[in-house]
Design a protein around this motif. Structure first.
Motif, PDB file in Angstrom:
ATOM      1  N   LYS A  93      10.859  -3.650  -8.927  1.00  0.00           N
ATOM      2  CA  LYS A  93      11.997  -3.951  -8.049  1.00  0.00           C
ATOM      3  C   LYS A  93      13.349  -3.918  -8.755  1.00  0.00           C
ATOM      4  N   ASP A  94      13.376  -4.144 -10.059  1.00  0.00           N
ATOM      5  CA  ASP A  94      14.650  -4.143 -10.778  1.00  0.00           C
ATOM      6  C   ASP A  94      14.985  -2.790 -11.393  1.00  0.00           C
ATOM      7  N   ASP A  95      14.067  -1.822 -11.257  1.00  0.00           N
ATOM      8  CA  ASP A  95      14.260  -0.525 -11.911  1.00  0.00           C
ATOM      9  C   ASP A  95      14.618   0.595 -10.944  1.00  0.00           C
ATOM     10  N   CYS A  96      14.708   0.289  -9.656  1.00  0.00           N
ATOM     11  CA  CYS A  96      14.839   1.359  -8.665  1.00  0.00           C
ATOM     12  C   CYS A  96      15.933   1.039  -7.657  1.00  0.00           C
ATOM     13  N   ASP A  97      16.304   2.070  -6.908  1.00  0.00           N
ATOM     14  CA  ASP A  97      17.189   1.878  -5.756  1.00  0.00           C
ATOM     15  C   ASP A  97      16.377   1.578  -4.504  1.00  0.00           C
ATOM     16  N   CYS A  98      15.214   2.209  -4.402  1.00  0.00           N
ATOM     17  CA  CYS A  98      14.317   1.965  -3.275  1.00  0.00           C
ATOM     18  C   CYS A  98      12.897   2.320  -3.680  1.00  0.00           C
ATOM     19  N   VAL A  99      11.935   1.789  -2.919  1.00  0.00           N
ATOM     20  CA  VAL A  99      10.514   2.007  -3.201  1.00  0.00           C
ATOM     21  C   VAL A  99       9.813   2.451  -1.933  1.00  0.00           C
ATOM     22  N   VAL A 100       8.936   3.445  -2.069  1.00  0.00           N
ATOM     23  CA  VAL A 100       8.041   3.828  -0.982  1.00  0.00           C
ATOM     24  C   VAL A 100       6.641   3.371  -1.363  1.00  0.00           C
ATOM     25  N   SER A 101       5.981   2.642  -0.479  1.00  0.00           N
ATOM     26  CA  SER A 101       4.590   2.238  -0.697  1.00  0.00           C
ATOM     27  C   SER A 101       3.688   3.099   0.174  1.00  0.00           C
ATOM     28  N   ILE A 102       2.582   3.553  -0.411  1.00  0.00           N
ATOM     29  CA  ILE A 102       1.674   4.446   0.306  1.00  0.00           C
ATOM     30  C   ILE A 102       0.300   4.357  -0.330  1.00  0.00           C
ATOM     31  N   ASP A 103      -0.755   4.515   0.468  1.00  0.00           N
ATOM     32  CA  ASP A 103      -2.114   4.498  -0.066  1.00  0.00           C
ATOM     33  C   ASP A 103      -2.416   5.822  -0.767  1.00  0.00           C
ATOM     34  N   ALA A 104      -3.470   5.814  -1.580  1.00  0.00           N
ATOM     35  CA  ALA A 104      -3.784   6.968  -2.417  1.00  0.00           C
ATOM     36  C   ALA A 104      -4.601   8.036  -1.707  1.00  0.00           C
ATOM     37  N   ASP A 125      17.687  -0.337   5.146  1.00  0.00           N
ATOM     38  CA  ASP A 125      17.016  -1.007   4.030  1.00  0.00           C
ATOM     39  C   ASP A 125      15.500  -0.920   4.127  1.00  0.00           C
ATOM     40  N   VAL A 126      14.992  -0.744   5.344  1.00  0.00           N
ATOM     41  CA  VAL A 126      13.546  -0.609   5.552  1.00  0.00           C
ATOM     42  C   VAL A 126      13.311   0.566   6.492  1.00  0.00           C
ATOM     43  N   VAL A 127      12.414   1.465   6.081  1.00  0.00           N
ATOM     44  CA  VAL A 127      12.052   2.602   6.931  1.00  0.00           C
ATOM     45  C   VAL A 127      10.531   2.609   7.056  1.00  0.00           C
ATOM     46  N   TYR A 128      10.046   2.437   8.277  1.00  0.00           N
ATOM     47  CA  TYR A 128       8.604   2.353   8.519  1.00  0.00           C
ATOM     48  C   TYR A 128       8.017   3.730   8.800  1.00  0.00           C
ATOM     49  N   GLY A 129       6.885   4.013   8.179  1.00  0.00           N
ATOM     50  CA  GLY A 129       6.124   5.201   8.524  1.00  0.00           C
ATOM     51  C   GLY A 129       5.191   4.876   9.677  1.00  0.00           C
ATOM     52  N   VAL A 130       5.361   5.537  10.805  1.00  0.00           N
ATOM     53  CA  VAL A 130       4.606   5.213  12.026  1.00  0.00           C
ATOM     54  C   VAL A 130       3.767   6.427  12.430  1.00  0.00           C
ATOM     55  N   ARG A 131       2.516   6.175  12.751  1.00  0.00           N
ATOM     56  CA  ARG A 131       1.615   7.261  13.118  1.00  0.00           C
ATOM     57  C   ARG A 131       1.871   7.714  14.553  1.00  0.00           C
ATOM     58  N   ASN A 132       2.041   9.026  14.721  1.00  0.00           N
ATOM     59  CA  ASN A 132       2.176   9.576  16.075  1.00  0.00           C
ATOM     60  C   ASN A 132       0.881   9.453  16.854  1.00  0.00           C
ATOM     61  N   ALA A 164       1.133   0.858   9.112  1.00  0.00           N
ATOM     62  CA  ALA A 164       0.276   0.147   8.162  1.00  0.00           C
ATOM     63  C   ALA A 164       1.139  -0.363   7.010  1.00  0.00           C
ATOM     64  N   ASP A 165       0.952   0.190   5.820  1.00  0.00           N
ATOM     65  CA  ASP A 165       1.768  -0.223   4.676  1.00  0.00           C
ATOM     66  C   ASP A 165       2.511   0.964   4.066  1.00  0.00           C
ATOM     67  N   TYR A 166       2.754   1.963   4.892  1.00  0.00           N
ATOM     68  CA  TYR A 166       3.527   3.135   4.474  1.00  0.00           C
ATOM     69  C   TYR A 166       4.973   2.905   4.905  1.00  0.00           C
ATOM     70  N   ARG A 167       5.818   2.560   3.931  1.00  0.00           N
ATOM     71  CA  ARG A 167       7.213   2.238   4.252  1.00  0.00           C
ATOM     72  C   ARG A 167       8.107   2.415   3.042  1.00  0.00           C
ATOM     73  N   LEU A 168       9.391   2.558   3.315  1.00  0.00           N
ATOM     74  CA  LEU A 168      10.411   2.529   2.266  1.00  0.00           C
ATOM     75  C   LEU A 168      11.151   1.202   2.357  1.00  0.00           C
ATOM     76  N   MET A 169      11.417   0.607   1.197  1.00  0.00           N
ATOM     77  CA  MET A 169      12.204  -0.615   1.130  1.00  0.00           C
ATOM     78  C   MET A 169      13.272  -0.483   0.053  1.00  0.00           C
ATOM     79  N   ALA A 173      15.894  -5.403  -0.193  1.00  0.00           N
ATOM     80  CA  ALA A 173      14.830  -5.818   0.728  1.00  0.00           C
ATOM     81  C   ALA A 173      13.621  -6.334  -0.055  1.00  0.00           C
ATOM     82  N   ILE A 174      13.311  -5.669  -1.165  1.00  0.00           N
ATOM     83  CA  ILE A 174      12.187  -6.115  -1.997  1.00  0.00           C
ATOM     84  C   ILE A 174      12.517  -7.441  -2.662  1.00  0.00           C
ATOM     85  N   GLN A 175      13.751  -7.587  -3.112  1.00  0.00           N
ATOM     86  CA  GLN A 175      14.149  -8.860  -3.711  1.00  0.00           C
ATOM     87  C   GLN A 175      14.075  -9.989  -2.691  1.00  0.00           C
TER      88      GLN A 175
END
Length: 322
Positions: A93-104, A125-132, A164-169, A173-175
């Motif tokens: 969280k202290d090394d980035c401007d934003c983070v995307v979380s995604i499963d492998a 600040d938050v962008v949600y990945g939503v399934r069509n 789910a847990d696919y999002r950008l923060m 927002a992470i802090q």
């Protein structure tokens, strides 16, 4: 524009079959985004090994040595998906401007990440990945997922449907998320509570590239129950309402019994008596079990044990392995 510093956090548990392809596709994506000027050269892919029993960490370790863009976090033991994801977010969280979380597993389309980044640049600040759509899922999984989201909404939990847990923060927002101290993590419900400006990107969910799902029915039910009891007291209130209804029925039956007694119809009904006993007993046990679930969560919170323990962190920026 020099580009932003983007980190992609990928929790992994027994993902040796998919990691080589996942890393290849994500490295290619980072390269394209750098060429387009969206991100800078300090952007990283961070694989978090959640106590895997296969060669997952061995592969991650090898990838960190072969590619400067890849970092690896190894947890000392299996902490669970939500804890592993949270640990990755808190580490970077202290090394980035934003983070995307995604499963492998590559079921979530990584090609919408540039769109997420553009929305971040435009002030989200938050962008949600939503399934069509969920065509890759079984009918049972689609149906139960729909029921889960509707139930959570009924319980008053603020969630994004089909996310789910696919999002950008963003970093802030992470802090803000780091201030949530509960041990019973349910990030899908926690992230909206940060209150920052948000948006959505939409994509088609794909079939798993390789390996097996880490969420069988038992685990999905446990996850759903954790989400409900971590964010809503409605079930306890429902028990109170249900108890009131049972009391009203009991009064009605008492009046009916007295009437039958006065009318001379005094034959005792063994079946109705046994049904009543079993019914009331079942309600009591169900109520005690649900209340016990909430007490159990309080017990876990009171102990304040760490959510995760990092055994190693390999990052080419500082060349360290902790």
């Amino acid at each position: 524009m020099n580009g932003i510093n983007l980190y992609i956090v990928v929790p992994c548990y027994n993902e040796e079959a998919v990691l080589p392809e996942t890393s290849r596709q994500m490295l290619a994506l980072l390269s394209r985004m750098k060429t387009e000027g969206l991100i800078n050269g300090k952007s990283r892919i961070v694989f978090v090994d959640d106590g895997s029993k296969d060669r997952t960490w061995e592969i991650i370790d090898s990838l960190t040595h072969d590619h400067d863009e890849i970092a690896g976090i190894k947890l000392a033991c299996n902490a669970g998906h939500q804890n592993a994801l949270f640990g990755g977010l808190m580490t970077v969280k202290d090394d980035c401007d934003c983070v995307v979380s995604i499963d492998a597993d590559l079921q979530d389309d990584i090609n919408v990440i540039p769109e997420m980044v553009k929305k971040f640049i435009n002030g989200c600040d938050v962008v949600y990945g939503v399934r069509n759509k969920r065509d890759a899922d079984t009918f049972f999984k689609r149906t139960t997922a729909l029921a889960f989201y509707k139930l959570m909404r009924l319980m008053g939990v603020k969630m994004v449907y089909n996310h789910a847990d696919y999002r950008l923060m963003s970093r802030r927002a992470i802090q803000a998320l780091s201030q949530f101290t509960e041990r019973n993590l349910f990030l899908r419900g926690m992230v909206p509570l940060t209150g920052f400006k948000s948006d959505c990107v939409y994509y088609n969910r794909q079939e798993r590239f390789a390996g097996e799902s880490k969420y069988p029915l038992k685990k999905m039910l446990s996850f759903a129950f954790d989400g409900i009891t971590s964010f809503s007291v409605s079930p306890i209130r429902l028990i109170s309402v249900f108890g009131g209804v049972v009391c009203v029925i009991a009064v009605v039956m008492a009046v009916y019994t007295i009437y039958e007694k006065l009318a001379g119809n005094t034959d005792a009904g063994w079946a109705s008596l046994m049904m009543s006993i079993w019914f009331i007993g079942g309600v009591q046990l169900l109520s005690l079990g649900l209340i016990g679930e909430y007490i159990g969560k309080l017990y876990k919170e009171a102990k304040r044990r760490p959510r995760y323990i990092i055994e190693a962190y390999i990052n080419s920026d500082n060349g360290k392995e902790e």
